[in-house]
Design a protein around this motif. Sequence first.
Motif, PDB file in Angstrom:
ATOM      1  N   PRO A   1       0.828  -1.210   0.000  1.00 37.25           N
ATOM      2  CA  PRO A   1       0.000   0.000   0.000  1.00 37.25           C
ATOM      3  C   PRO A   1       0.863   1.261   0.000  1.00 37.25           C
ATOM      4  O   PRO A   1       1.889   1.294   0.673  1.00 37.25           O
ATOM      5  N   LEU A   2       0.459   2.271  -0.773  1.00 37.81           N
ATOM      6  CA  LEU A   2       1.226   3.519  -0.830  1.00 37.81           C
ATOM      7  C   LEU A   2       0.962   4.347   0.414  1.00 37.81           C
ATOM      8  O   LEU A   2      -0.177   4.464   0.862  1.00 37.81           O
ATOM      9  N   ARG A   3       2.037   4.920   0.967  1.00 36.84           N
ATOM     10  CA  ARG A   3       1.861   5.873   2.067  1.00 36.84           C
ATOM     11  C   ARG A   3       1.266   7.144   1.480  1.00 36.84           C
ATOM     12  O   ARG A   3       1.452   7.418   0.285  1.00 36.84           O
ATOM     13  N   PRO A   4       0.565   7.958   2.311  1.00 34.05           N
ATOM     14  CA  PRO A   4      -0.037   9.190   1.785  1.00 34.05           C
ATOM     15  C   PRO A   4       0.973  10.076   1.043  1.00 34.05           C
ATOM     16  O   PRO A   4       0.644  10.649   0.009  1.00 34.05           O
ATOM     17  N   SER A   5       2.199  10.156   1.545  1.00 34.19           N
ATOM     18  CA  SER A   5       3.216  10.999   0.889  1.00 34.19           C
ATOM     19  C   SER A   5       3.599  10.414  -0.473  1.00 34.19           C
ATOM     20  O   SER A   5       3.865  11.152  -1.425  1.00 34.19           O
ATOM     21  N   GLU A   6       3.615   9.091  -0.575  1.00 32.19           N
ATOM     22  CA  GLU A   6       3.945   8.439  -1.850  1.00 32.19           C
ATOM     23  C   GLU A   6       2.821   8.647  -2.860  1.00 32.19           C
ATOM     24  O   GLU A   6       3.062   8.867  -4.047  1.00 32.19           O
ATOM     25  N   LEU A   7       1.592   8.577  -2.374  1.00 34.00           N
ATOM     26  CA  LEU A   7       0.436   8.804  -3.245  1.00 34.00           C
ATOM     27  C   LEU A   7       0.423  10.250  -3.739  1.00 34.00           C
ATOM     28  O   LEU A   7       0.171  10.521  -4.914  1.00 34.00           O
ATOM     29  N   ASP A   8       0.732  11.182  -2.823  1.00 32.84           N
ATOM     30  CA  ASP A   8       0.807  12.601  -3.196  1.00 32.84           C
ATOM     31  C   ASP A   8       1.827  12.824  -4.301  1.00 32.84           C
ATOM     32  O   ASP A   8       1.567  13.532  -5.273  1.00 32.84           O
ATOM     33  N   ALA A   9       2.986  12.207  -4.144  1.00 28.98           N
ATOM     34  CA  ALA A   9       4.065  12.364  -5.129  1.00 28.98           C
ATOM     35  C   ALA A   9       3.637  11.771  -6.475  1.00 28.98           C
ATOM     36  O   ALA A   9       3.878  12.362  -7.533  1.00 28.98           O
TER      37      ALA A   9
END
Length: 135
Positions: free
Chosen positions: A13-21
């Motif tokens: 699962p992507l962390r919120p910061s990874e999803l943002d990027a």
Amino acid sequence: MKRLLYISTARSPLRPSELDALLTRSRKANAAADVTGLLVVGGRRFLQVLEGPEQAVTATYERITRDPRHFALVKLHDKEVATRSFPSWAMGFEQGGVAVASASLEEQVNAIVAPIADPTLRAYFTGFAKTHTSA
Ligand SMILES: Cc1cc2nc3c(=O)[nH]c(=O)nc-3n(C[C@H](O)[C@H](O)[C@H](O)COP(=O)(O)O)c2cc1C
């Protein structure tokens, strides 16, 4: 104009910061390529619509398929269309729900889009899953 819809599974699962990027980068690249669409993320599942000029959508999708952050991409829809469904989103985002991995593709799509507040938007995705399963 081409519309392509697929479902895939994240390696983790992507962390919120990874999803943002991912969204920031995608929006920049999509805006430059005249590609629009929507990404729904539910648990480890991605459900994404890409729309735009044929070449641009094909090139974007090919890049996405090579992305090691996900696997098991299944195209639900890939067609010529006259108009875009998401003309104003370089890449919109919706938080989705978690699907049971053993469920049918249609049931998984239904579970992923269940938290989407807009019923028209929900129906948009469940309609494609139905077409795919009955095809
Ligand atoms: C679920 C998911 C959706 C993505 N959506 C897009 C997108 O809409 N547009 C885009 O340019 N890249 C998207 N990417 C990122 C591409 O896979 C790729 O990392 C990015 O385009 C940079 O490619 P490059 O390193 O070859 O330049 C997505 C990746 C994932 C995992």
